[in-house]
Motif scaffolding. Structure first.
Motif, PDB file in Angstrom:
ATOM      1  N   ILE A   1       0.855  -1.184   0.000  1.00 23.48           N
ATOM      2  CA  ILE A   1       0.000   0.000   0.000  1.00 23.48           C
ATOM      3  C   ILE A   1       0.890   1.233   0.000  1.00 23.48           C
ATOM      4  O   ILE A   1       1.837   1.330   0.785  1.00 23.48           O
ATOM      5  CB  ILE A   1      -0.920   0.043   1.236  1.00 23.48           C
ATOM      6  CG1 ILE A   1      -1.714  -1.251   1.379  1.00 23.48           C
ATOM      7  CG2 ILE A   1      -1.870   1.227   1.145  1.00 23.48           C
ATOM      8  CD1 ILE A   1      -2.595  -1.287   2.617  1.00 23.48           C
ATOM      9  N   VAL A   2       0.594   2.183  -0.883  1.00 20.47           N
ATOM     10  CA  VAL A   2       1.393   3.401  -0.962  1.00 20.47           C
ATOM     11  C   VAL A   2       0.511   4.609  -0.648  1.00 20.47           C
ATOM     12  O   VAL A   2      -0.716   4.545  -0.703  1.00 20.47           O
ATOM     13  CB  VAL A   2       2.026   3.569  -2.364  1.00 20.47           C
ATOM     14  CG1 VAL A   2       2.961   2.405  -2.663  1.00 20.47           C
ATOM     15  CG2 VAL A   2       0.952   3.687  -3.441  1.00 20.47           C
ATOM     16  N   GLY A   3       1.158   5.713  -0.319  1.00 14.16           N
ATOM     17  CA  GLY A   3       0.472   6.982  -0.132  1.00 14.16           C
ATOM     18  C   GLY A   3       0.827   7.911  -1.268  1.00 14.16           C
ATOM     19  O   GLY A   3       2.004   8.066  -1.608  1.00 14.16           O
ATOM     20  N   ILE A   4      -0.185   8.528  -1.881  1.00 18.67           N
ATOM     21  CA  ILE A   4       0.045   9.356  -3.063  1.00 18.67           C
ATOM     22  C   ILE A   4      -0.557  10.742  -2.866  1.00 18.67           C
ATOM     23  O   ILE A   4      -1.712  10.882  -2.454  1.00 18.67           O
ATOM     24  CB  ILE A   4      -0.559   8.707  -4.334  1.00 18.67           C
ATOM     25  CG1 ILE A   4       0.176   7.409  -4.665  1.00 18.67           C
ATOM     26  CG2 ILE A   4      -0.503   9.664  -5.518  1.00 18.67           C
ATOM     27  CD1 ILE A   4      -0.398   6.653  -5.848  1.00 18.67           C
ATOM     28  N   ASP A   5       0.240  11.752  -3.163  1.00 20.26           N
ATOM     29  CA  ASP A   5      -0.240  13.132  -3.243  1.00 20.26           C
ATOM     30  C   ASP A   5      -0.427  13.442  -4.723  1.00 20.26           C
ATOM     31  O   ASP A   5       0.540  13.701  -5.443  1.00 20.26           O
ATOM     32  CB  ASP A   5       0.785  14.080  -2.610  1.00 20.26           C
ATOM     33  CG  ASP A   5       0.413  15.552  -2.803  1.00 20.26           C
ATOM     34  OD1 ASP A   5      -0.718  15.834  -3.253  1.00 20.26           O
ATOM     35  OD2 ASP A   5       1.263  16.417  -2.507  1.00 20.26           O
ATOM     36  N   LEU A   6      -1.671  13.386  -5.180  1.00 20.25           N
ATOM     37  CA  LEU A   6      -1.995  13.664  -6.580  1.00 20.25           C
ATOM     38  C   LEU A   6      -2.253  15.166  -6.696  1.00 20.25           C
ATOM     39  O   LEU A   6      -3.343  15.646  -6.401  1.00 20.25           O
ATOM     40  CB  LEU A   6      -3.219  12.855  -7.013  1.00 20.25           C
ATOM     41  CG  LEU A   6      -3.676  13.011  -8.464  1.00 20.25           C
ATOM     42  CD1 LEU A   6      -2.581  12.556  -9.421  1.00 20.25           C
ATOM     43  CD2 LEU A   6      -4.958  12.227  -8.703  1.00 20.25           C
ATOM     44  N   GLY A   7      -1.222  15.904  -7.105  1.00 23.02           N
ATOM     45  CA  GLY A   7      -1.302  17.361  -7.069  1.00 23.02           C
ATOM     46  C   GLY A   7      -1.666  17.981  -8.399  1.00 23.02           C
ATOM     47  O   GLY A   7      -1.613  17.342  -9.448  1.00 23.02           O
ATOM     48  N   THR A   8      -2.017  19.272  -8.357  1.00 23.71           N
ATOM     49  CA  THR A   8      -2.343  20.011  -9.572  1.00 23.71           C
ATOM     50  C   THR A   8      -1.094  20.264 -10.397  1.00 23.71           C
ATOM     51  O   THR A   8      -1.104  20.118 -11.623  1.00 23.71           O
ATOM     52  CB  THR A   8      -2.999  21.360  -9.221  1.00 23.71           C
ATOM     53  OG1 THR A   8      -4.126  21.131  -8.375  1.00 23.71           O
ATOM     54  CG2 THR A   8      -3.452  22.082 -10.474  1.00 23.71           C
ATOM     55  N   THR A   9      -0.004  20.613  -9.728  1.00 19.02           N
ATOM     56  CA  THR A   9       1.240  20.933 -10.423  1.00 19.02           C
ATOM     57  C   THR A   9       2.223  19.768 -10.389  1.00 19.02           C
ATOM     58  O   THR A   9       2.810  19.412 -11.416  1.00 19.02           O
ATOM     59  CB  THR A   9       1.905  22.165  -9.783  1.00 19.02           C
ATOM     60  OG1 THR A   9       0.964  23.239  -9.746  1.00 19.02           O
ATOM     61  CG2 THR A   9       3.123  22.595 -10.576  1.00 19.02           C
ATOM     62  N   ASN A  10       2.411  19.174  -9.214  1.00 15.93           N
ATOM     63  CA  ASN A  10       3.320  18.035  -9.060  1.00 15.93           C
ATOM     64  C   ASN A  10       2.651  16.951  -8.225  1.00 15.93           C
ATOM     65  O   ASN A  10       1.787  17.237  -7.386  1.00 15.93           O
ATOM     66  CB  ASN A  10       4.614  18.473  -8.364  1.00 15.93           C
ATOM     67  CG  ASN A  10       5.438  19.432  -9.195  1.00 15.93           C
ATOM     68  OD1 ASN A  10       5.951  19.077 -10.254  1.00 15.93           O
ATOM     69  ND2 ASN A  10       5.575  20.666  -8.729  1.00 15.93           N
ATOM     70  N   SER A  11       3.067  15.715  -8.429  1.00 16.95           N
ATOM     71  CA  SER A  11       2.570  14.586  -7.652  1.00 16.95           C
ATOM     72  C   SER A  11       3.747  13.838  -7.043  1.00 16.95           C
ATOM     73  O   SER A  11       4.867  13.854  -7.587  1.00 16.95           O
ATOM     74  CB  SER A  11       1.749  13.635  -8.537  1.00 16.95           C
ATOM     75  OG  SER A  11       0.579  14.271  -9.021  1.00 16.95           O
ATOM     76  N   LEU A  12       3.484  13.183  -5.882  1.00 21.60           N
ATOM     77  CA  LEU A  12       4.522  12.435  -5.172  1.00 21.60           C
ATOM     78  C   LEU A  12       3.938  11.136  -4.663  1.00 21.60           C
ATOM     79  O   LEU A  12       2.721  11.013  -4.454  1.00 21.60           O
ATOM     80  CB  LEU A  12       5.068  13.227  -3.982  1.00 21.60           C
ATOM     81  CG  LEU A  12       5.681  14.599  -4.206  1.00 21.60           C
ATOM     82  CD1 LEU A  12       4.620  15.691  -4.148  1.00 21.60           C
ATOM     83  CD2 LEU A  12       6.760  14.871  -3.158  1.00 21.60           C
ATOM     84  N   VAL A  13       4.821  10.173  -4.400  1.00 22.51           N
ATOM     85  CA  VAL A  13       4.416   8.904  -3.816  1.00 22.51           C
ATOM     86  C   VAL A  13       5.378   8.557  -2.687  1.00 22.51           C
ATOM     87  O   VAL A  13       6.571   8.861  -2.754  1.00 22.51           O
ATOM     88  CB  VAL A  13       4.374   7.777  -4.879  1.00 22.51           C
ATOM     89  CG1 VAL A  13       5.756   7.566  -5.505  1.00 22.51           C
ATOM     90  CG2 VAL A  13       3.826   6.485  -4.290  1.00 22.51           C
ATOM     91  N   ALA A  14       4.838   7.960  -1.624  1.00 19.89           N
ATOM     92  CA  ALA A  14       5.659   7.584  -0.470  1.00 19.89           C
ATOM     93  C   ALA A  14       5.197   6.241   0.060  1.00 19.89           C
ATOM     94  O   ALA A  14       4.046   5.825  -0.149  1.00 19.89           O
ATOM     95  CB  ALA A  14       5.570   8.654   0.627  1.00 19.89           C
TER      96      ALA A  14
END
Length: 562
Positions: free
Chosen positions: A2-15
């Protein structure tokens, strides 16, 4: 995994959660930030991230960005010979992040916790889930961005605290007030603006540059030139965060146009946008019934909070310096990874119960009788915004006409007192026994859960019958026929006293206060608005003038009491 994702307007990240801490995962270029940009190459192959971003300037017809703003709508983007919905474009970004994790750890990723702005509507949340599914991810849990940030800041480790999360990203602004006590993290109130972020600040700077050039530039509406202007504006805005002045420069066909900007000039250009940050903050504080002095901490989230102008504004609003010891670009993804670990019941984490609120009010359309007059299209909120979910509320309504055999229950989401200004969610036809007007009573119960599902249950005590509707569709999307009908209706409007500016300003003020207030205060504003509209219908200028003055005086008294 299971991952955590920041689905952003400008940039996205996964942790991911590894060795007792959230760990950001780099993409193939070694960066934690993956631009939320999608494009096609000359052979029709999909490009995601930095490579697509680079082609925004050179191949604007084959590249797109900022599609998160259209999540939950029927908006489509054409790239080459194909059209893409926002969910599809977001899915391509999610798929790229998923591949980065699988490459880094050598194991498949099957599930994700995805962050969303706290002020996202039901339609936008459902669209985010769909995007995850299209990317091959199971998405049981969405987490509001401010809640994720609070987890990452370590606030969950404190015994008891009340704090405000100020989240200004590339495309959206959120403010949430949270309270931690006895292993519970409770969201007290959320507010925001889904169309206010760093991208809007860049657009304001582009507009200033174009106006200063006073027609000397080539056509700035051309996609290629527009992208170059936006990219230069972003560079200048970032530069002015580090130095006193910066030069906005554009080169095209051997010519060059330049304008110098100082930090003070940037402040003047951006002031109208920065002022928009105040409203959601004040609304959240009012809804949470909390004073600024009661807040233990102010947390900054989102890359745009790096700007000295924004940090100075926040410090001035709250009379203290905000916390900024974590990278504002990365904190949401880290919090999403913590939530993923909580979901997986990682032994290294103390269990935290997260409660949330519904960001918008939900209710039904009603008609009210005033003497011999009937006023339709009125909004009756059943679940008001910022109620802790899951929540269940009931209101009673009654039949309007003699021998009425059916009640058509129309369900809306929003804060305006007239349903035409809210979002239509669905409708339910309820048969009723024919009786005199008002004799048949209906108990309308709304139940709203953590998954964003709204259940409308209507019971008729006289017969014991019940009728049920579960709202699962994506609301707020107008068909072409509906757009044409609205345009035609506007053409047929005639000038009426209610269209005079002095009256429209007051009506707008009433609508704003209705949206800002709750409970008895909201009902009071509703009564004032209804009375004023009935006076307008009479078209008696003297009576309108006298009544308008009285309403303004009452509203002044009301606002002084805030």
């Amino acid at each position: 995994m299971i991952v955590g994702i920041d689905l952003g307007t400008t940039n996205s990240l996964v942790a991911v959660w590894r060795d007792g801490a959230p760990q950001l995962v780099a993409n193939a270029l070694g960066s934690f930030l993956t631009p939320s940009v999608v494009g096609l190459d000359d052979d029709g192959q999909v490009l995601v991230g930095q490579v697509a971003r680079e082609r925004l300037q050179t191949h604007p017809q084959l590249t797109t960005a900022l599609f998160k703003r259209y999540m939950g709508s029927a908006h489509e983007v054409r790239l080459g010979k194909r059209s893409f919905r926002p969910e599809e474009l977001s899915a391509l970004v999610l798929k790229s992040l998923k591949a980065d994790v699988e490459r880094a750890f050598g194991e498949p990723v099957s599930e994700a916790v995805i962050s969303v702005p706290a002020y996202f509507s039901d339609a936008q949340r459902k669209a985010t889930r769909v995007a995850g599914e299209l990317a091959g991810l199971k998405v049981d849990k969405l987490i509001n961005e401010p809640t994720a940030a609070a987890l990452a800041y370590g606030v969950h480790q404190k015994e008891q605290t009340t704090f405000l999360v100020f989240d200004l990203g590339g495309g959206t602004f959120d403010v949430s007030i949270l309270e931690r006590f006895d292993g519970v993290m409770e969201v007290r109130a959320s507010s925001g603006d889904n169309f206010l972020g760093g991208e809007d600040l860049d657009d304001a700077l582009v507009k200033s540059f174009v106006e200063r050039q006073a027609g000397n530039l080539p056509d700035a509406s051309q996609p290629l030139l527009r992208q170059r202007l936006r990219r230069e504006a972003q560079r200048v805005r970032h530069a002015l965060g580090q130095q006193d002045s910066a030069t906005f420069s554009l080169r095209d066909n051997g010519r060059e146009w330049c304008e110098a900007y100082t930090q003070e000039q940037l402040r003047q250009i951006l002031e109208p946008l920065l002022e928009r940050l105040r409203g959601p903050i004040e609304r959240a504080l009012r809804d949470a019934r909390i004073r600024v002095a009661d807040l233990d901490e102010i947390l900054l989230v989102g890359g745009t909070t790096r700007m000295p102008l924004v940090r100075k504004l926040v410090a001035g609003l709250f009379g203290r310096f905000p916390s900024m010891h974590l990278n504002p670009d990365e904190v949401i993804a880290q919090g999403a990874a913590i939530q993923a670990a909580l979901k997986a019941r990682d032994a290294a984490l103390e269990e935290v119960v997260l409660t949330d609120v519904c960001p918008y009010s939900m209710g039904i359309e009603t008609t009210q009788q005033h003497g011999e007059h009937f006023e339709g299209g009125r909004y009756l909120p059943i679940i008001e915004r910022n109620c802790v979910v899951p929540v269940s509320r009931v209101e009673q309504v009654q039949t309007l006409h003699d021998n009425q055999r059916e009640v058509l229950l129309k369900i809306f989401q929003g804060e305006s007192r007239l349903v035409k200004d809210n979002i239509f969610l669905g409708e339910l036809s309820v048969p009723v026994p024919p009786r005199k007007a008002g004799e048949v009573v209906l108990d309308v119960r709304f139940t709203y859960d953590n998954n964003g599902l709204l259940e409308a249950d209507v019971k008729i005590p006289m017969t014991g019958e019940s009728h049920r509707l579960v709202i699962e569709n994506n609301p707020g999307v107008l068909s072409r026929e509906e757009v044409a009908a609205k345009l035609k209706a506007l053409e047929g409007l005639k000038v009426h006293p209610r269209e005079q500016q002095v009256n429209t300003v007051l009506l707008a003020r009433l609508d704003r206060l209705y949206q800002e207030c709750l409970g008895e205060m909201r009902e009071y504003v509703d009564r004032l608005a209804g009375e004023f509209q009935r006076v307008l219908e009479g078209q008696d200028e003297r009576q309108i003038r006298e009544h308008r003055s009285a309403v303004i005086q009452r509203l002044d008294e009301l606002e002084r009491g805030f």
